[in-house]
Design an enzyme around this catalytic site. Structure first.
Site, short mmCIF file in Angstrom:
data_model
loop_
_atom_site.label_atom_id
_atom_site.label_comp_id
_atom_site.label_asym_id
_atom_site.label_seq_id
_atom_site.Cartn_x
_atom_site.Cartn_y
_atom_site.Cartn_z
N LYS A 141 2.03 10.82 7.45
CA LYS A 141 1.10 10.41 8.28
C LYS A 141 2.05 11.02 10.30
O LYS A 141 1.73 11.78 10.09
CB LYS A 141 0.85 8.89 8.87
CG LYS A 141 0.46 7.89 7.31
CD LYS A 141 -0.14 7.21 7.86
CE LYS A 141 -1.26 6.70 6.55
NZ LYS A 141 -0.74 5.64 5.70
N ASP A 145 9.19 3.51 1.66
CA ASP A 145 8.18 3.36 2.32
C ASP A 145 7.78 3.87 3.97
O ASP A 145 7.76 2.49 4.33
CB ASP A 145 6.79 2.95 1.63
CG ASP A 145 5.83 3.88 2.02
OD1 ASP A 145 5.40 4.85 2.57
OD2 ASP A 145 4.34 3.74 1.29
N PHE A 154 0.67 -0.95 -0.33
CA PHE A 154 0.23 -0.08 0.07
C PHE A 154 0.97 0.80 -0.36
O PHE A 154 1.72 1.21 0.57
CB PHE A 154 -0.71 0.43 1.50
CG PHE A 154 -1.90 0.95 0.96
CD1 PHE A 154 -2.79 1.24 0.38
CD2 PHE A 154 -1.49 1.95 1.98
CE1 PHE A 154 -4.41 2.35 0.47
CE2 PHE A 154 -1.93 4.01 1.51
CZ PHE A 154 -3.47 3.95 1.02
C1 LIG Z 1 -0.44 6.00 4.15
C2 LIG Z 1 0.22 5.56 3.31
C3 LIG Z 1 0.63 5.54 2.24
C4 LIG Z 1 0.04 7.38 1.69
O1 LIG Z 1 -0.05 8.29 2.16
P1 LIG Z 1 -1.20 9.68 1.67
O2 LIG Z 1 -1.27 10.65 3.40
O3 LIG Z 1 -2.66 8.62 2.63
O4 LIG Z 1 -1.04 10.03 0.75
C5 LIG Z 1 1.78 6.08 1.69
N1 LIG Z 1 2.34 4.58 1.92
C6 LIG Z 1 2.17 3.82 3.15
C7 LIG Z 1 2.99 2.61 4.14
C8 LIG Z 1 0.55 4.61 3.83
O5 LIG Z 1 0.54 3.49 5.01
#
Ligand SMILES: *Cc1c(COP(=O)(O)O)cnc(C)c1O
Length: 400
Positions: free
Chosen positions: A255, A226, A141
């Site tokens: 986040k 990520d 994700f």
């Molecule tokens: C939440 C998330 C994203 C995307 O972040 P948004 O601020 O919702 O665009 C990307 N990578 C990971 C691992 C995430 O948990």
């Protein structure tokens, strides 16, 4: 109709149905607790998917934001502002890197990393024009843009959004052999989550992250981690990669970087990577704005103390010990995770993840299901041990 029912009906009538929220309408929140429009209190065991690592209304973050609100909130990057340099320098130092490219949302950080890796591939690595490829993991994700969903394996996230962006190769998460086979001369980056959050808090087998590091170094490929959900204290370290002493080439942060106050994301890397950008080649109206930098800087300062990482370690050990007992009793099938972060596969006879979440809500605990019968537990790192225990008591009660 109660106030809750009324507000939910109105939201359903006037907003797109791209979410299926639990039927609770929050009116205020502090620390690990939220209060709904009827005055009922709930323990927040989701923490905005780790955007609220420091809790709701964290006094240090609110003070930093309030101070900045009274001075200047937005300049655009057409001009310098006085919070930018310190935010970038301190965040780079926290990451052990040289440069920061600030954006707003996580998806924008991932998009920026895709652009960075491709540009780096053509300008530095010497990949022939238009041929750059990026290897990603199944069940990833990374966000919701058209390019990012192009390399999602989740039909819900991907269906009907084509034509898709080409240039991505998908391999099973945790499988080094498959990764080795997927890397070619044209590969510019390997993009993975060090712990797959949305997939159900999947921790890769020991040795996987060091293996990715070694392989990418040998083959001249960027390792992009990520850490948008796994980073900034959640796992008990500043970065989940640290658990295996791995330093990627590129960190993606988001986040919690915005302290639960504003969206703040960043790509962090050395100058030989982020140095590929020239003026006009990438940007964002809001990225690196004064309010974002003021809040982000306070987040960095809080992480520099190490106290939140320490808390996540200690409370995480307790959480996993307690969940381990539940697993031993057969009520939950499997528990995964690191630090104050757990994916809990419930025995489906107790209901779907959604049903468990609703039962927990009735008992004053808010969590969110991921897939099937999996719920994710990720309370703010500021939660007290007593509150965490109370939340676990409610889980035990729901599982009978
Ligand atoms: C939440 C998330 C994203 C995307 O972040 P948004 O601020 O919702 O665009 C990307 N990578 C990971 C691992 C995430 O948990």
């Amino acid at each position: 109709m109660t106030a809750t029912e009324d507000l939910i009906a109105s939201a359903e009538a006037h907003s797109a149905h791209n979410y299926h929220p639990l039927p609770v309408v929050v009116a205020s929140a502090r620390g690990a607790w939220m209060t709904d429009v009827e005055g009922r209190r709930y323990l927040d065991m989701l923490a905005g998917y780790s955007a609220l690592n420091f809790g709701h209304g964290n006094p240090r973050l609110i003070e930093a934001a309030t101070e900045q609100l009274g001075r200047v909130t937005l300049t655009s990057r057409a001009f310098h502002h006085d919070r930018f340099a310190e935010f970038c320098a301190r965040l780079a130092r926290l990451c052990g890197k040289e440069m920061v490219l600030p954006m707003n949302t996580g998806a924008e950080a991932v998009e920026t990393a895709v652009k960075t890796a491709r540009k780096w591939g053509y300008r530095v690595k010497g990949v022939p024009g238009g041929r750059a490829r990026i290897v990603v993991a199944a069940n990833n994700f990374h966000g919701r843009t058209t390019t990012i969903v192009s390399f999602s394996t989740d039909p819900e996230a991907r269906a009907d959004y084509g034509p898709y962006t080409p240039g991505f190769d998908i391999v099973p998460f945790g499988d080094l052999g498959a990764l080795r086979d997927a890397v070619t001369e044209d590969t510019v980056a390997v993009l993975i989550e060090p712990v797959q959050g949305e997939a159900g808090v999947l921790v890769p087998p020991p040795g996987y992250l060091p293996g990715v590091r070694e392989l990418t170094r040998e083959r001249g490929v960027l390792f992009v981690a990520d850490e948008i959900q796994s980073g900034l204290g959640r796992t008990g370290r500043t970065f989940a990669c640290e658990h295996e002493d791995v330093v990627p080439d590129v960190y993606l942060l988001g986040k919690a970087l915005g302290g639960g106050v504003v969206p703040v994301s960043a790509v962090v890397a050395d100058a030989d990577v982020l140095g590929v950008f020239r003026p006009g080649e990438h940007g964002s109206t809001f990225g690196g704005n004064p309010l974002a930098c003021a809040v982000g800087l306070e987040v960095v300062a809080m992480l520099e103390t190490g106290e939140f990482q320490q808390r996540a370690t200690e409370l995480g050990e307790h959480l996993h010990a307690e969940l381990g007992l539940l697993a031993g009793s057969g009520k939950v099938v499997e528990v995964r995770g690191r630090g104050l972060w757990a994916g809990v596969d419930i025995d489906p006879s107790h209901g779907t993840g959604r049903e468990i979440s609703e039962k927990l809500m009735e008992r004053g605990v808010l969590v969110k299901d991921t897939h099937g019968s999996t719920i994710r537990i990720a309370p703010p790192l500021v939660i007290s041990k007593e509150d965490l225990d109370w939340g676990l008591d409610q889980l035990r009660a729901v599982l009978g």
